[in-house]
Each structure stands twice: as structure tokens, then as C-alpha cells.
Design a protein around this motif. Structure first.
Motif, PDB file in Angstrom:
ATOM      1  N   ASN A   7     -10.660  -9.119   1.400  1.00 34.66           N
ATOM      2  CA  ASN A   7     -10.257 -10.420   1.954  1.00 34.66           C
ATOM      3  C   ASN A   7      -8.755 -10.693   1.796  1.00 34.66           C
ATOM      4  OD1 ASN A   7     -13.032 -10.910   2.525  1.00 34.66           O
ATOM      5  ND2 ASN A   7     -13.313 -11.549   0.402  1.00 34.66           N
ATOM      6  N   THR A   8      -7.948  -9.708   2.123  1.00 36.89           N
ATOM      7  CA  THR A   8      -6.496  -9.822   1.981  1.00 36.89           C
ATOM      8  C   THR A   8      -5.888 -10.644   3.114  1.00 36.89           C
ATOM      9  OG1 THR A   8      -6.419  -7.657   0.919  1.00 36.89           O
ATOM     10  CG2 THR A   8      -4.354  -8.493   1.830  1.00 36.89           C
ATOM     11  N   ASN A   9      -4.985 -11.547   2.750  1.00 40.72           N
ATOM     12  CA  ASN A   9      -4.221 -12.327   3.718  1.00 40.72           C
ATOM     13  C   ASN A   9      -2.748 -12.275   3.334  1.00 40.72           C
ATOM     14  OD1 ASN A   9      -6.237 -13.713   5.528  1.00 40.72           O
ATOM     15  ND2 ASN A   9      -7.029 -14.286   3.518  1.00 40.72           N
ATOM     16  N   VAL A  10      -1.884 -12.050   4.337  1.00 45.75           N
ATOM     17  CA  VAL A  10      -0.435 -12.002   4.116  1.00 45.75           C
ATOM     18  C   VAL A  10       0.195 -13.132   4.919  1.00 45.75           C
ATOM     19  CG1 VAL A  10       1.659 -10.619   4.391  1.00 45.75           C
ATOM     20  CG2 VAL A  10      -0.493  -9.510   3.745  1.00 45.75           C
ATOM     21  N   TYR A  11       1.055 -13.921   4.271  1.00 52.19           N
ATOM     22  CA  TYR A  11       1.688 -15.069   4.900  1.00 52.19           C
ATOM     23  C   TYR A  11       3.211 -14.975   4.747  1.00 52.19           C
ATOM     24  CZ  TYR A  11      -3.023 -16.913   4.149  1.00 52.19           C
ATOM     25  OH  TYR A  11      -4.386 -17.075   4.117  1.00 52.19           O
ATOM     26  N   LEU A  57      11.717 -11.063  -0.514  1.00 56.31           N
ATOM     27  CA  LEU A  57      10.337 -10.576  -0.623  1.00 56.31           C
ATOM     28  C   LEU A  57       9.421 -11.595  -1.308  1.00 56.31           C
ATOM     29  CD1 LEU A  57      10.938  -6.834  -1.646  1.00 56.31           C
ATOM     30  CD2 LEU A  57      10.253  -7.709   0.603  1.00 56.31           C
ATOM     31  N   LYS A  58      10.013 -12.516  -2.082  1.00 54.81           N
ATOM     32  CA  LYS A  58       9.211 -13.555  -2.731  1.00 54.81           C
ATOM     33  C   LYS A  58       8.536 -14.467  -1.711  1.00 54.81           C
ATOM     34  CE  LYS A  58      12.530 -14.924  -5.559  1.00 54.81           C
ATOM     35  NZ  LYS A  58      13.261 -15.664  -6.595  1.00 54.81           N
ATOM     36  N   TYR A 158       5.404 -10.097  -2.295  1.00 51.00           N
ATOM     37  CA  TYR A 158       5.847  -8.712  -2.151  1.00 51.00           C
ATOM     38  C   TYR A 158       6.809  -8.289  -3.257  1.00 51.00           C
ATOM     39  CZ  TYR A 158       3.869  -7.390   2.427  1.00 51.00           C
ATOM     40  OH  TYR A 158       3.039  -7.023   3.453  1.00 51.00           O
ATOM     41  N   GLN A 159       7.640  -9.190  -3.742  1.00 52.70           N
ATOM     42  CA  GLN A 159       8.579  -8.788  -4.783  1.00 52.70           C
ATOM     43  C   GLN A 159       7.828  -8.408  -6.063  1.00 52.70           C
ATOM     44  OE1 GLN A 159      11.495 -11.634  -6.408  1.00 52.70           O
ATOM     45  NE2 GLN A 159      13.064 -10.091  -5.977  1.00 52.70           N
ATOM     46  N   GLN A 160       6.814  -9.208  -6.424  1.00 54.30           N
ATOM     47  CA  GLN A 160       6.013  -8.880  -7.608  1.00 54.30           C
ATOM     48  C   GLN A 160       5.217  -7.605  -7.379  1.00 54.30           C
ATOM     49  OE1 GLN A 160       5.284 -10.757 -11.068  1.00 54.30           O
ATOM     50  NE2 GLN A 160       5.521  -8.566 -10.865  1.00 54.30           N
ATOM     51  N   LEU A 161       4.658  -7.449  -6.179  1.00 55.04           N
ATOM     52  CA  LEU A 161       3.894  -6.235  -5.884  1.00 55.04           C
ATOM     53  C   LEU A 161       4.780  -4.995  -5.941  1.00 55.04           C
ATOM     54  CD1 LEU A 161       1.537  -7.445  -3.004  1.00 55.04           C
ATOM     55  CD2 LEU A 161       0.924  -6.949  -5.384  1.00 55.04           C
ATOM     56  N   LEU A 186      -0.379  -2.955   3.116  1.00 54.43           N
ATOM     57  CA  LEU A 186       0.146  -4.268   3.498  1.00 54.43           C
ATOM     58  C   LEU A 186       1.246  -4.108   4.552  1.00 54.43           C
ATOM     59  CD1 LEU A 186       0.324  -5.835  -0.070  1.00 54.43           C
ATOM     60  CD2 LEU A 186      -1.443  -6.214   1.674  1.00 54.43           C
ATOM     61  N   PRO A 187       1.345  -5.040   5.507  1.00 48.88           N
ATOM     62  CA  PRO A 187       2.339  -4.934   6.582  1.00 48.88           C
ATOM     63  C   PRO A 187       3.755  -4.756   6.054  1.00 48.88           C
ATOM     64  CG  PRO A 187       0.862  -6.786   6.976  1.00 48.88           C
ATOM     65  CD  PRO A 187       0.541  -6.255   5.614  1.00 48.88           C
ATOM     66  N   MET A 188       4.400  -3.692   6.459  1.00 50.57           N
ATOM     67  CA  MET A 188       5.796  -3.373   6.155  1.00 50.57           C
ATOM     68  C   MET A 188       6.071  -3.100   4.679  1.00 50.57           C
ATOM     69  SD  MET A 188       8.144  -5.635   8.752  1.00 50.57           S
ATOM     70  CE  MET A 188       9.589  -4.629   8.382  1.00 50.57           C
TER      71      MET A 188
END
Length: 197
Positions: A7-11, A57-58, A158-161, A186-188
Motif C-alpha cells: 500500500n505504498t503512496n508517494v506524494y 528530497l524531504k 526520500y531524504q530519510q530513505l 519508488l519513482p525516480m
């Protein structure tokens, strides 16, 4: 049960791609994403962690559901911007779980049997013996194996990932390898972290 992410969502991806150019702007640009925006973001995303160049990225927020064993959660909780939205509760659900089905395959069956016996013993204690039930419940919680899995809805960015990815991609635990493999979907994400050089 085993480790899983679903159930991943990227915003905020496009918003943050534009924001990556803010240091060189005198006014905000919220027009369509251009090749220049993408190229700049990739270059900045690949900057060394801690330099500040990848701060945009945050703004790329990721939310997902993750089920993991307790030994993985102990390590994951060290990350500052890896936040619990909500999680399964041992207090409310421990006695509803089937212990054997809630543990990773590597959990010693003898340990599972001991915990299941404790649960069975708890269920035999009459409700009016509250102190005895409380003591037995604590005994169950204290005896849970590290292979016991709990799920949570998490939010991060993204920065933490990126930090987690670089620190954990060669870790001994297979769960961290699975986590890093998921990051790569994850996208990009790979564009931002891997230099072509």
C-alpha cells in the motif's frame, strides 16, 4: 508471516522537483516540470548526504504499510524521520493473534509453543482474578520472540530513505535487503541516489 511492504503512496514528487530550483530563483515557478527541472533534481539528489544539496528530497513523502519482526523494528526506530502513523498493538491484540502465524519462519518452534502455552494459561484464568491475569499477560509480553511480527503504517521521505538505503543495503538481515529493494521501486528513487559515474 514474513516481512512485507504494501500500500505504498508517494506524494510531492513534482512539487519537490520544482522546489529543487528555488535557491536560484527570485520568484516561485510552478509551471510544468521541464527537462531542466529533472536534470537538476537528479544532480542534487545524488549529492553526498549531509551537504544540504539534496534537501528537496524531504518534500517527497512516502506512506506505506509494513509488517516486520520485532528485531527489525528495534533497528528501524533509530531513524529520526521514519514516523509511525499508527501500528498494531500488543496491548490490544496480543491475545487475538495466533502466535505461530505471527512469527517469521526462522523462529524456533519451541519458543512459539512456550508463548502459546502462556496464552492458553491466561485464557483459563477467570476474569475476576484481575491481578493474576495482569501478571500472566506481562509474562506473555515479556516472552514474545524477536521474530514476532507487527504491522504499522509509516510516513517518511526520500531524504530519510536515501540515508536508510546507504546504511542498510549490505546489512546482515535479509529484511533490510528487502527494504532497500522496495526503495528502488519508488519513482525516480534510483535516479536521485545513484550517480552514473
Amino acid at each position: 508471516m514474513n516481512f512485507k511492504i504494501e500500500n505504498t503512496n508517494v506524494y510531492g514528487l513534482n512539487f519537490s522537483l520544482k522546489a529543487s530550483g528555488n535557491p536560484m530563483r527570485t520568484k516561485f515557478d510552478r509551471e510544468e516540470i521541464t527537462e531542466k527541472d529533472v536534470n537538476r533534481s537528479i544532480k542534487l539528489g545524488q549529492a553526498l548526504p549531509g551537504t544540504g544539496h539534496d534537501n528537496f528530497l524531504k518534500g517527497i513523502i512516502v506512506q506505506f504499510d509494513i509488517t516486520a519482526p520485532l528485531y527489525w523494528w528495534k533497528q528501524a526506530q533509530r531513524y529520526h524521520w521514519f514516523d509511525f502513523v499508527s501500528s498494531q498493538s500488543t496491548m490490544h491484540c496480543l491475545l487475538k493473534f495466533k502466535v505461530g502465524e505471527q512469527c517469521v519462519d526462522d523462529t524456533d518452534p519451541r519458543v512459539i509453543n512456550v508463548v502459546q502455552e502462556l496464552v492458553d494459561d491466561y485464557n483459563k484464568i477467570p476474569e475476576e482474578e484481575a491481578d493474576k491475569r495482569k501478571a500472566k499477560w506481562r509474562n506473555i509480553v515479556a516472552s514474545l520472540p524477536c521474530g514476532f511480527c507487527l504491522g504499522a503504517t509509516m510516513t517518511t521521505n526520500y531524504q530519510q530513505l536515501k540515508t536508510m538505503y546507504y546504511q542498510r543495503k549490505t546489512h546482515k538481515l535479509v529484511e533490510w535487503h528487502q527494504f532497500c529493494d522496495w526503495c528502488e521501486t519508488l519513482p525516480m528513487f534510483l535516479d536521485f541516489i545513484k550517480s552514473e559515474n
